[in-house]
Design a protein around this motif. Structure first.
Motif, PDB file in Angstrom:
ATOM      1  N   THR A  30      13.625  45.750   1.597  1.00  0.00           N
ATOM      2  CA  THR A  30      14.407  46.364   0.537  1.00  0.00           C
ATOM      3  C   THR A  30      15.880  46.414   0.942  1.00  0.00           C
ATOM      4  OG1 THR A  30      14.151  48.580   1.470  1.00  0.00           O
ATOM      5  CG2 THR A  30      12.446  47.818  -0.074  1.00  0.00           C
ATOM      6  N   ARG A  31      16.738  46.826  -0.001  1.00  0.00           N
ATOM      7  CA  ARG A  31      18.149  47.006   0.328  1.00  0.00           C
ATOM      8  C   ARG A  31      18.319  48.043   1.434  1.00  0.00           C
ATOM      9  NH1 ARG A  31      18.830  47.297  -5.673  1.00  0.00           N
ATOM     10  NH2 ARG A  31      19.558  45.273  -6.402  1.00  0.00           N
ATOM     11  N   THR A  49      17.296  39.721  -0.171  1.00  0.00           N
ATOM     12  CA  THR A  49      15.969  40.348  -0.243  1.00  0.00           C
ATOM     13  C   THR A  49      15.058  39.595  -1.213  1.00  0.00           C
ATOM     14  OG1 THR A  49      16.762  41.909  -1.928  1.00  0.00           O
ATOM     15  CG2 THR A  49      16.805  42.645   0.373  1.00  0.00           C
ATOM     16  N   TRP A  90      20.238  47.667   4.984  1.00  0.00           N
ATOM     17  CA  TRP A  90      21.255  48.649   5.381  1.00  0.00           C
ATOM     18  C   TRP A  90      20.977  49.153   6.795  1.00  0.00           C
ATOM     19  CZ3 TRP A  90      25.738  51.052   3.818  1.00  0.00           C
ATOM     20  CH2 TRP A  90      26.045  52.280   4.410  1.00  0.00           C
ATOM     21  N   PHE A 105      21.834  51.875  -5.213  1.00  0.00           N
ATOM     22  CA  PHE A 105      22.353  50.517  -5.059  1.00  0.00           C
ATOM     23  C   PHE A 105      23.768  50.523  -4.473  1.00  0.00           C
ATOM     24  CE2 PHE A 105      25.214  47.464  -7.219  1.00  0.00           C
ATOM     25  CZ  PHE A 105      24.790  46.296  -6.610  1.00  0.00           C
ATOM     26  N   GLU A 151      24.276  48.863  -0.840  1.00  0.00           N
ATOM     27  CA  GLU A 151      24.842  47.510  -0.818  1.00  0.00           C
ATOM     28  C   GLU A 151      26.359  47.506  -0.723  1.00  0.00           C
ATOM     29  OE1 GLU A 151      24.484  43.306  -3.239  1.00  0.00           O
ATOM     30  OE2 GLU A 151      22.863  44.745  -3.247  1.00  0.00           O
ATOM     31  N   ARG A 156      24.750  37.867  -1.437  1.00  0.00           N
ATOM     32  CA  ARG A 156      24.631  39.305  -1.647  1.00  0.00           C
ATOM     33  C   ARG A 156      23.309  39.806  -1.050  1.00  0.00           C
ATOM     34  NH1 ARG A 156      26.154  36.896  -6.574  1.00  0.00           N
ATOM     35  NH2 ARG A 156      28.238  37.500  -7.318  1.00  0.00           N
ATOM     36  N   VAL A 157      23.241  41.117  -0.784  1.00  0.00           N
ATOM     37  CA  VAL A 157      22.019  41.682  -0.213  1.00  0.00           C
ATOM     38  C   VAL A 157      20.840  41.497  -1.162  1.00  0.00           C
ATOM     39  CG1 VAL A 157      20.897  43.799   0.590  1.00  0.00           C
ATOM     40  CG2 VAL A 157      23.259  43.348   1.198  1.00  0.00           C
ATOM     41  N   SER A 158      21.067  41.715  -2.465  1.00  0.00           N
ATOM     42  CA  SER A 158      19.987  41.551  -3.433  1.00  0.00           C
ATOM     43  C   SER A 158      19.492  40.104  -3.464  1.00  0.00           C
ATOM     44  CB  SER A 158      20.463  41.971  -4.827  1.00  0.00           C
ATOM     45  OG  SER A 158      21.627  41.256  -5.196  1.00  0.00           O
TER      46      SER A 158
END
Length: 304
Positions: free
Chosen positions: A226-227, A156, A231, A14, A18, A151-153
């Protein structure tokens, strides 16, 4: 111990994907958390994160001070590692509460987050090849990251029924399942709508509908991104745009907040859009804003 290892491995993945930390920083976090877990398992006989209390953490910090003779900065990094790990564990559902929430960091100068300037952002956002379906999706993702500061989370996990473009908002599910409405600009909205209308149907696979959970952004096999996927998309865009400074998904969030404040946005409005529980977290960006003001003053004032 095996369960702890899996949770630590997920946490390290993580922060790598992230947070965009350097390899040295990642190794430092990993060493800090591994030493912390060893203490919990072998000294306190803890077998599950849900059994960790504030007292256990305070005992570990006392142990570090007594045995390691840590500097203030090293102790602060250990505390930061532990707080971040428990926050991640709470968000991911490994534990119900964050026992490290009340641990205070030793006072030291705050490190300002890195940001991209407007020219660099423009280069990044225009780098995907929109002649191809994946490029249309990637542009929508980049526009969404910068246009909303999510945020990335959160990106997604974004689902179709959380897009309220008729009123210009996206409903975001943040840390601790807290909801917030974030405004989305016309450019980002157009990019997302174009992707949803023309590309998402190409990627969507009915047999994977349950697994993707109606997610907005899909990979070309119909699964949820996914993260790691985000990325890779960001890294590809940075390379295409020839950005020299380190670029990682979270830098869009930093840039979003900084550019709003530079434009004169109210701090509490930015706090609301970022989903910060405390305005103290958002205030870090005012330091960047003041640097910008100083730069403007120096450049344009006749007596600067």
């Amino acid at each position: 111990m095996e369960k702890f290892k899996q949770e630590v491995d997920l946490y390290i993945q993580f922060i790598k994907l992230e947070k965009g930390l350097s390899e040295n920083s990642i190794n430092s976090y990993k060493n800090d958390i591994s030493r912390y877990i060893d203490y919990l398992v072998f000294q306190k006989k803890i077998s599950d994160l849900s059994g960790v209390t504030l007292t256990h953490i305070e005992d570990f910090l006392d142990y570090l001070i007594d045995t390691e003779c840590l500097s203030t900065s090293s102790l602060a990094r250990n505390i930061s590692s532990i707080r971040s790990f428990h926050e991640f564990a709470t968000v991911e559902g490994f534990s119900k509460a964050n026992p490290a929430e009340l641990i205070e960091l030793p006072k030291k100068a705050k490190k300002l987050p890195e940001v991209l300037d407007v020219v660099e952002i423009e280069a990044l956002l225009s780098s995907p090849n929109t002649e191809k379906p994946a490029g249309i999706r990637d542009k929508a993702i980049l526009e969404c990251l910068y246009g909303t500061g999510m945020r990335v989370s959160e990106l997604t996990g974004l689902e179709m029924d959380r897009l309220f473009f008729e009123i210009g908002f996206i409903r975001v599910i943040g840390k601790g399942n807290k909801e917030r409405l974030v405004p989305v600009g016309e450019v980002a909205q157009e990019a997302i709508e174009h992707y949803v209308e023309h590309v998402r149907p190409l990627f969507f696979k009915p047999q994977k509908a349950d697994k993707s959970k109606n997610r907005v952004f899909l990979n070309q096999r119909g699964g949820a991104l996914t993260r790691m996927s985000i990325w890779n998309i960001v890294q590809k865009a940075a390379k295409a745009a020839d950005i020299k400074k380190p670029v990682y998904p979270h830098i869009f969030r930093h840039s979003f907040a900084t550019h709003l404040l530079e434009g004169g946005a109210d701090l509490r409005a930015v706090q609301e859009m970022l989903g910060h529980a405390s305005i103290l977290t958002t205030e870090i960006y005012t330091h960047i804003d003041r640097s910008f003001l100083h730069q403007v003053h120096k450049e344009f004032h006749p007596r600067a």
